[in-house]
Design a protein around this motif. Structure first.
Motif, PDB file in Angstrom:
ATOM      1  N   MET A   1       0.809  -1.032  -0.011  1.00 12.60           N
ATOM      2  CA  MET A   1       0.194  -0.046  -0.042  1.00 12.60           C
ATOM      3  C   MET A   1       1.062   1.228  -0.171  1.00 12.60           C
ATOM      4  SD  MET A   1      -2.948  -0.864   2.757  1.00 12.60           S
ATOM      5  CE  MET A   1      -1.585  -1.406   4.082  1.00 12.60           C
ATOM      6  N   ASN A   2       0.156   2.327  -0.280  1.00 10.26           N
ATOM      7  CA  ASN A   2       0.967   3.730  -0.211  1.00 10.26           C
ATOM      8  C   ASN A   2       0.831   4.152   1.471  1.00 10.26           C
ATOM      9  OD1 ASN A   2      -0.284   4.172  -3.427  1.00 10.26           O
ATOM     10  ND2 ASN A   2       1.913   4.678  -3.006  1.00 10.26           N
ATOM     11  N   ILE A   3       1.572   4.873   1.899  1.00 11.53           N
ATOM     12  CA  ILE A   3       1.638   5.332   3.169  1.00 11.53           C
ATOM     13  C   ILE A   3       1.214   6.728   3.240  1.00 11.53           C
ATOM     14  CG2 ILE A   3       3.905   5.624   3.365  1.00 11.53           C
ATOM     15  CD1 ILE A   3       2.376   4.115   6.498  1.00 11.53           C
ATOM     16  N   PHE A   4       0.381   7.277   4.267  1.00 11.16           N
ATOM     17  CA  PHE A   4       0.196   8.919   4.675  1.00 11.16           C
ATOM     18  C   PHE A   4       0.582   8.965   6.167  1.00 11.16           C
ATOM     19  CE2 PHE A   4      -2.041  10.593   0.954  1.00 11.16           C
ATOM     20  CZ  PHE A   4      -2.375   9.411   0.259  1.00 11.16           C
ATOM     21  N   PHE A   5       1.036  10.030   6.645  1.00 14.85           N
ATOM     22  CA  PHE A   5       1.131  10.403   7.981  1.00 14.85           C
ATOM     23  C   PHE A   5       0.431  11.867   8.097  1.00 14.85           C
ATOM     24  CE2 PHE A   5       4.924   7.959   6.909  1.00 14.85           C
ATOM     25  CZ  PHE A   5       4.929   7.004   7.855  1.00 14.85           C
ATOM     26  N   LYS A   6      -0.117  11.889   9.547  1.00 16.81           N
ATOM     27  CA  LYS A   6      -0.535  13.132   9.809  1.00 16.81           C
ATOM     28  C   LYS A   6       0.358  13.704  11.034  1.00 16.81           C
ATOM     29  CE  LYS A   6      -4.615  15.936  11.056  1.00 16.81           C
ATOM     30  NZ  LYS A   6      -5.368  15.895  12.409  1.00 16.81           N
ATOM     31  N   ILE A   7       1.008  14.999  10.525  1.00 21.40           N
ATOM     32  CA  ILE A   7       2.064  15.271  11.281  1.00 21.40           C
ATOM     33  C   ILE A   7       1.484  16.966  11.682  1.00 21.40           C
ATOM     34  CG2 ILE A   7       4.545  15.777  11.968  1.00 21.40           C
ATOM     35  CD1 ILE A   7       4.983  13.726  10.027  1.00 21.40           C
ATOM     36  N   ASN A   8       1.297  16.893  12.893  1.00 22.68           N
ATOM     37  CA  ASN A   8       1.206  18.468  13.376  1.00 22.68           C
ATOM     38  C   ASN A   8       0.015  19.169  12.451  1.00 22.68           C
ATOM     39  OD1 ASN A   8       1.515  20.482  15.262  1.00 22.68           O
ATOM     40  ND2 ASN A   8       3.351  21.228  14.094  1.00 22.68           N
ATOM     41  N   GLY A   9      -0.973  18.324  12.308  1.00 23.28           N
ATOM     42  CA  GLY A   9      -2.249  19.005  11.476  1.00 23.28           C
ATOM     43  C   GLY A   9      -1.803  18.811   9.840  1.00 23.28           C
ATOM     44  N   GLU A  10      -0.745  18.482   9.521  1.00 15.47           N
ATOM     45  CA  GLU A  10      -0.626  18.585   8.042  1.00 15.47           C
ATOM     46  C   GLU A  10      -0.464  16.828   7.657  1.00 15.47           C
ATOM     47  OE1 GLU A  10       2.325  20.203   4.521  1.00 15.47           O
ATOM     48  OE2 GLU A  10       3.455  19.194   6.229  1.00 15.47           O
ATOM     49  N   VAL A  11      -1.218  16.390   6.492  1.00 14.57           N
ATOM     50  CA  VAL A  11      -1.250  15.028   5.879  1.00 14.57           C
ATOM     51  C   VAL A  11      -0.003  15.235   5.019  1.00 14.57           C
ATOM     52  CG1 VAL A  11      -2.337  13.202   4.590  1.00 14.57           C
ATOM     53  CG2 VAL A  11      -3.327  14.740   6.337  1.00 14.57           C
TER      54      VAL A  11
END
Lengths: 366, 366
Positions: free
Chosen positions: B237-247
């Motif tokens: 799969m592709n991966i996403f993170f949410k860091i300090n309000g930003e994806v």
């Protein structure tokens, strides 16, 4: 040896054979093949020799989707005494198991695989070509056959051996080839599958090969995938250089295939007392050596071509001639010696040759 | 649309269907499949719908040896109005041609492929499952079938579409998974085939997946092959993170697959006005963000699982909990919205849905 007796189902009528003096590499196949199945519940089972015919495989079989497959390539030769000689078959089956490990395929019994090969060749013995420069090319391979679309190691496999009478791999013969350094596409990288003999490595190589051919080069020189700097392989062969009297070849670093011919060449060169080292070789070093006149030879090694001299290298828009574009002394001597040993004309002091008929118990039982 | 009429050869008797409330991913296949052949002399030809049955393929067919193959994965859903809806099929066929280009496979006509899919689904319409959480998984793929042992692009191929009614990809459902960072094995490298959907990438991933599972992790987080530092994908799969309000998600760099779900997620997040960037993300940055409390979410995206939240990351012998081990707000909203659009419950403002029955001319002709 008598433990390995396989059921043999012979063809009703033999196929028409191609003319052995006009063989094309990999186009004709013998009358029979060896097949053995694996199921997670039963292990490897039902080894058998059957007529060469299409496989019936489910469209969801994992090999079609997730590429879980490995293969080997080796040759058998007809000696002047009409004996059939196999070249280092145990070495190939050992490597097949290394590839199996990387690809999560269950290991095969190496002795069983060699005995299967021996019996298959005995059955199709009249397919071993008898013309100068020809041989019987042998292709053992394993494919994942479980009908399942999840990404996971298969629970079902087939181990198959097919055989093809072949002429020279390159139509040009032992004449030097022109190769182009590839710096856009990468064949393999450390941590990947470069040191396993698996389909994906070859699939990845096709694009660069296509580009090289369009530019008039017959092979690609691969650089490493991390720094795009160190020489790895040429086409689907290992590569050797002779620089200032020393033979050098890239060390096995995890992304380079451990070639059986590479190993044989190293043993021969050491036996001849010629300095040899396995180490990292940058493309800059090759360029410098060519410029200052110390790059004496370059050649590829592999089962199909045995030795393939390199006469010209294309890099950074520059054509670099190697050894005056002629076959070098070491390359020529290696070719003569290796093919001599393979055909029983040169003494086999390394114990590389395995005779098909050596085990009377096996062949008479067929 | 009337240009695309395929010969249909129906099964004499239909197969027994599995219980739609107990489907396992990728184990059951519908009654029919689409098959089209390619030969260098004729191009793509003879597109046809035939009973699902084993393929007859020569043991020397190139796909078994050199892995020249590509595939796609997409889904169709039954809406509450009993309409069959396909999700972004043109996007998949577009990517199939990108993969074809990398693997030296001749391109297919994308409109033909979607029409083939439409007609195949119409024929096997009663296989589209009607239970909550189920869908019809569709697997178009191309394999090289020329019987030849030389390393070169094949002159013969088969384009096949098979279909499987499926339940959830993960038995756990939308619950967060635990993943382990992989720093020994590499999935792909720039210049390789990482951005093509080809078997070799998946074969290369099996070993790391096996190791991760032995250690109690369900997926592998892949780092880049050059520096072993930048995050690339998770499992398949592709991966996403949410860091300090930003994806944030890794930018498409040549070794990352251009996921259709990835693209859909990016469009949704932008539409929602949430800050998003595609850029390089090092594993150190993820580690720091987790330590200082700004790593709010992590989730994988793919056709099979749609959205797969990540609750724990294992790296350098340390377990890092993400979002308290719970499904994050964005991941949950994405899952609801995407599956809502796919089933026709949520407005499709992006034009992603293609109805199977839309072209009456085609379906009535069947």
């Amino acid at each position: 040896m008598n433990d390995y007796q396989f059921e043999i189902q012979r063809r009703a009528t033999k196929k028409e054979k191609p003319a052995f003096d006009q063989l094309i590499f990999g186009r004709n196949f013998t009358d029979h093949m060896f097949v053995m199945d694996y199921h997670a519940d039963k292990g490897w089972h039902d080894g058998r020799i059957v007529p060469y015919e299409p496989l019936q495989i489910d469209p969801s079989a994992m090999v079609f989707h997730y590429g879980q497959s490995v293969f080997e390539g080796l040759k058998a030769y007809l000696s002047e005494d009409q004996e059939v000689l196999m070249f280092r078959p145990y070495k190939n089956m050992e490597r097949l198991n290394k590839s199996n490990n990387r690809l999560c395929i269950p290991p095969i019994d190496e002795e069983l695989a060699v005995q299967a090969l021996r019996q298959l060749i005995a059955v199709d013995r009249d397919w071993v070509p008898n013309v100068e420069g020809t041989s019987l090319y042998i292709r053992p391979f394993i494919i994942s056959t479980e009908p399942y679309l999840g990404v996971a190691p298969s629970h079902q496999y087939k181990f198959i051996i097919i055989m093809s009478p072949v002429g020279a791999y390159y139509k040009e013969g032992i004449n030097p080839v022109k190769i182009a350094v590839q710096s856009e596409y990468v064949r393999a990288v450390k941590g990947g599958t470069g040191n396993a003999k698996t389909g994906g490595n070859y699939a990845a190589s096709l694009k660069a090969q296509e580009v090289a051919e369009q530019e008039g080069y017959s092979q690609v020189l691969w650089l490493d995938g991390k720094e795009n700097k160190y020489v790895e392989e040429v086409g689907s062969m290992n590569i050797f250089f002779k620089i200032n009297g020393e033979v050098v070849t890239p060390e096995l670093n995890g992304s380079i295939l451990e070639g059986v011919t590479r190993n044989s060449v190293i043993e021969l060169i050491k036996d001849w007392g010629i300095p040899l080292s396995e180490r990292r070789i940058s493309i800059d070093e090759i360029y410098e050596a060519q410029k200052n006149g110390t790059l004496e030879e370059a050649f590829g090694t592999g089962t199909a071509a045995v030795i393939s001299p390199v006469g010209e290298l294309f890099w950074n828009n520059e054509k670099l001639t190697i050894g005056g574009g002629q076959t070098g002394e070491i390359a020529g001597k290696l070719y003569e010696t290796l093919t001599g040993i393979q055909k029983g004309k040169v003494e086999d002091k390394f114990g590389w040759i395995v005779k098909v008929d050596e085990e009377k118990a096996v062949t008479t039982a067929i």
